[in-house]
Scaffold this motif. Sequence first.
Motif, PDB file in Angstrom:
ATOM      1  N   ARG A 191       8.420 -27.431 -14.175  1.00  0.00           N
ATOM      2  CA  ARG A 191       8.692 -27.444 -12.727  1.00  0.00           C
ATOM      3  C   ARG A 191       9.744 -26.403 -12.353  1.00  0.00           C
ATOM      4  O   ARG A 191       9.646 -25.738 -11.322  1.00  0.00           O
ATOM      5  CB  ARG A 191       9.131 -28.843 -12.289  1.00  0.00           C
ATOM      6  CG  ARG A 191       7.982 -29.847 -12.191  1.00  0.00           C
ATOM      7  CD  ARG A 191       8.397 -31.095 -11.451  1.00  0.00           C
ATOM      8  NE  ARG A 191       9.359 -31.883 -12.203  1.00  0.00           N
ATOM      9  CZ  ARG A 191       9.026 -32.879 -13.030  1.00  0.00           C
ATOM     10  NH1 ARG A 191       7.748 -33.191 -13.212  1.00  0.00           N
ATOM     11  NH2 ARG A 191       9.950 -33.570 -13.673  1.00  0.00           N
TER      12      ARG A 191
ATOM     13  N   ASN B 228      15.428 -15.977 -14.712  1.00  0.00           N
ATOM     14  CA  ASN B 228      16.010 -16.212 -13.389  1.00  0.00           C
ATOM     15  C   ASN B 228      17.143 -15.231 -13.102  1.00  0.00           C
ATOM     16  O   ASN B 228      17.212 -14.632 -12.019  1.00  0.00           O
ATOM     17  CB  ASN B 228      16.511 -17.654 -13.314  1.00  0.00           C
ATOM     18  CG  ASN B 228      17.082 -18.010 -11.952  1.00  0.00           C
ATOM     19  OD1 ASN B 228      16.397 -17.928 -10.929  1.00  0.00           O
ATOM     20  ND2 ASN B 228      18.339 -18.394 -11.934  1.00  0.00           N
TER      21      ASN B 228
ATOM     22  N   ARG C  68      11.224 -17.927  -6.647  1.00  0.00           N
ATOM     23  CA  ARG C  68      10.847 -18.529  -5.364  1.00  0.00           C
ATOM     24  C   ARG C  68      12.039 -19.144  -4.651  1.00  0.00           C
ATOM     25  O   ARG C  68      12.230 -18.952  -3.456  1.00  0.00           O
ATOM     26  CB  ARG C  68       9.776 -19.604  -5.598  1.00  0.00           C
ATOM     27  CG  ARG C  68       9.186 -20.211  -4.343  1.00  0.00           C
ATOM     28  CD  ARG C  68       8.320 -21.418  -4.687  1.00  0.00           C
ATOM     29  NE  ARG C  68       9.122 -22.532  -5.187  1.00  0.00           N
ATOM     30  CZ  ARG C  68       8.619 -23.627  -5.750  1.00  0.00           C
ATOM     31  NH1 ARG C  68       7.306 -23.722  -5.929  1.00  0.00           N
ATOM     32  NH2 ARG C  68       9.408 -24.604  -6.152  1.00  0.00           N
ATOM     33  N   ASP C  69      12.856 -19.879  -5.410  1.00  0.00           N
ATOM     34  CA  ASP C  69      14.031 -20.540  -4.832  1.00  0.00           C
ATOM     35  C   ASP C  69      15.274 -19.683  -5.079  1.00  0.00           C
ATOM     36  O   ASP C  69      15.255 -18.766  -5.901  1.00  0.00           O
ATOM     37  CB  ASP C  69      14.216 -21.925  -5.462  1.00  0.00           C
ATOM     38  CG  ASP C  69      13.105 -22.889  -5.065  1.00  0.00           C
ATOM     39  OD1 ASP C  69      12.241 -22.486  -4.251  1.00  0.00           O
ATOM     40  OD2 ASP C  69      13.082 -24.007  -5.591  1.00  0.00           O
ATOM     41  N   PRO C  70      16.380 -19.972  -4.378  1.00  0.00           N
ATOM     42  CA  PRO C  70      17.616 -19.210  -4.589  1.00  0.00           C
ATOM     43  C   PRO C  70      18.026 -19.223  -6.061  1.00  0.00           C
ATOM     44  O   PRO C  70      18.057 -20.286  -6.697  1.00  0.00           O
ATOM     45  CB  PRO C  70      18.635 -19.949  -3.730  1.00  0.00           C
ATOM     46  CG  PRO C  70      17.831 -20.602  -2.662  1.00  0.00           C
ATOM     47  CD  PRO C  70      16.526 -20.982  -3.308  1.00  0.00           C
TER      48      PRO C  70
ATOM     49  N   ARG D 158       9.929 -22.456 -10.031  1.00  0.00           N
ATOM     50  CA  ARG D 158      10.914 -22.140  -8.979  1.00  0.00           C
ATOM     51  C   ARG D 158      11.575 -20.780  -9.180  1.00  0.00           C
ATOM     52  O   ARG D 158      12.194 -20.251  -8.254  1.00  0.00           O
ATOM     53  CB  ARG D 158      11.976 -23.239  -8.927  1.00  0.00           C
ATOM     54  CG  ARG D 158      11.438 -24.599  -8.483  1.00  0.00           C
ATOM     55  CD  ARG D 158      12.482 -25.691  -8.612  1.00  0.00           C
ATOM     56  NE  ARG D 158      13.691 -25.376  -7.870  1.00  0.00           N
ATOM     57  CZ  ARG D 158      14.820 -26.093  -7.945  1.00  0.00           C
ATOM     58  NH1 ARG D 158      14.876 -27.146  -8.746  1.00  0.00           N
ATOM     59  NH2 ARG D 158      15.880 -25.758  -7.241  1.00  0.00           N
TER      60      ARG D 158
ATOM     61  N   THR E 285      20.634 -21.804  -7.268  1.00  0.00           N
ATOM     62  CA  THR E 285      20.170 -23.190  -7.358  1.00  0.00           C
ATOM     63  C   THR E 285      19.375 -23.415  -8.637  1.00  0.00           C
ATOM     64  O   THR E 285      19.562 -24.413  -9.347  1.00  0.00           O
ATOM     65  CB  THR E 285      19.300 -23.530  -6.136  1.00  0.00           C
ATOM     66  OG1 THR E 285      20.045 -23.285  -4.944  1.00  0.00           O
ATOM     67  CG2 THR E 285      18.862 -24.984  -6.168  1.00  0.00           C
ATOM     68  N   VAL E 286      18.474 -22.476  -8.939  1.00  0.00           N
ATOM     69  CA  VAL E 286      17.650 -22.602 -10.143  1.00  0.00           C
ATOM     70  C   VAL E 286      18.518 -22.497 -11.397  1.00  0.00           C
ATOM     71  O   VAL E 286      18.321 -23.237 -12.368  1.00  0.00           O
ATOM     72  CB  VAL E 286      16.548 -21.527 -10.156  1.00  0.00           C
ATOM     73  CG1 VAL E 286      15.712 -21.629 -11.425  1.00  0.00           C
ATOM     74  CG2 VAL E 286      15.657 -21.666  -8.927  1.00  0.00           C
TER      75      VAL E 286
END
Length: 321
Positions: free
Chosen positions: A178, A215, A185-187, A182, A190-191
């Motif tokens: 999961r 990341n 895609r996500d900040p 991310r 945060t990841v």
Amino acid sequence: YDSTLRVPLLLRGRGLFPEAAARSELVSLADLFPTLLEAAGLPVPPGRSGRSLLRPAGDRILCGEALYGWRHMSWAQLFFARRGRLKLIRGAVSRTFDLRKDPGELHPLPSEPKGLPEAMEEYRALRPEGTGAGAPLAPVRGLPYLSGVGRGRLAVIPWKENARHREPDPALAREIDRLKERVGRDPPETVDRALRELAARDPANPTIRFWIGRNLGRAGRHREAAAAYARAFELGLAEAKVMNLRLKHLALDGRVREALRTFEEHRKEFLPDAATYLILADCERALGRLDRARRRVDLAERLAVTPREREQVSRFRHNLK
């Protein structure tokens, strides 16, 4: 476990089967080779582990392994041996199940069935062995067990060592999957926080470190990304793609010479691919050493397998002129 192993095998051949029928016997992928040879009227070489499925079934013990968790997560190696309704599974611990009474494999029996441990040990003795993680098993590329994987992650380890590893954790694997989705895609902050929380729960897991690197790399934090890939490699993900990303981010961070030194220090621990040598060629070009860069490109060309790899080599060579 049967949630992984229980897969139907479908065979179709004119004249080979009198009518459509379902058979409940245990079969293995190793049975395909002798089955196809017999169907073609060819002799089966002696010493093969499988049997022809064109012949009546007999009593047999089937064995196999699941090394994905070991190779990618540093979890315990899993092996199984099964005869009829009884199955022995060994990982960090040993469990025996009666699949007729317990198809969900939830209630282990108190003892191991006679014959299954011996068959499992014989099967394990046939697996690749050796301590040199980077030594190729054969001069062949493109096969699942040979494509860039360090030999140390293919070799069977002793049971005592296996017992020190974590039992495979499907729930944690799903969490990793999961979070992988991310990345990009996500900040990134945060990841990164979520991935590091997972790393704290499973500190020996190289795949988590790999995705920390992905990341950070996408966020342009090249120094930290290179360090994450170094840790993933050190924890056992000794594969070309991990080393390639480490070298790439070292170069992007301006540490070109360090990238070249890193490759030389670890070249025996993994199987370089075409991309590895193109990255090294780019480092040599950055230092103005064009002759060395061309030699690296020559090696990349020898290892290029896919059309995309060959195109990359051709484009790089053209740009060197």
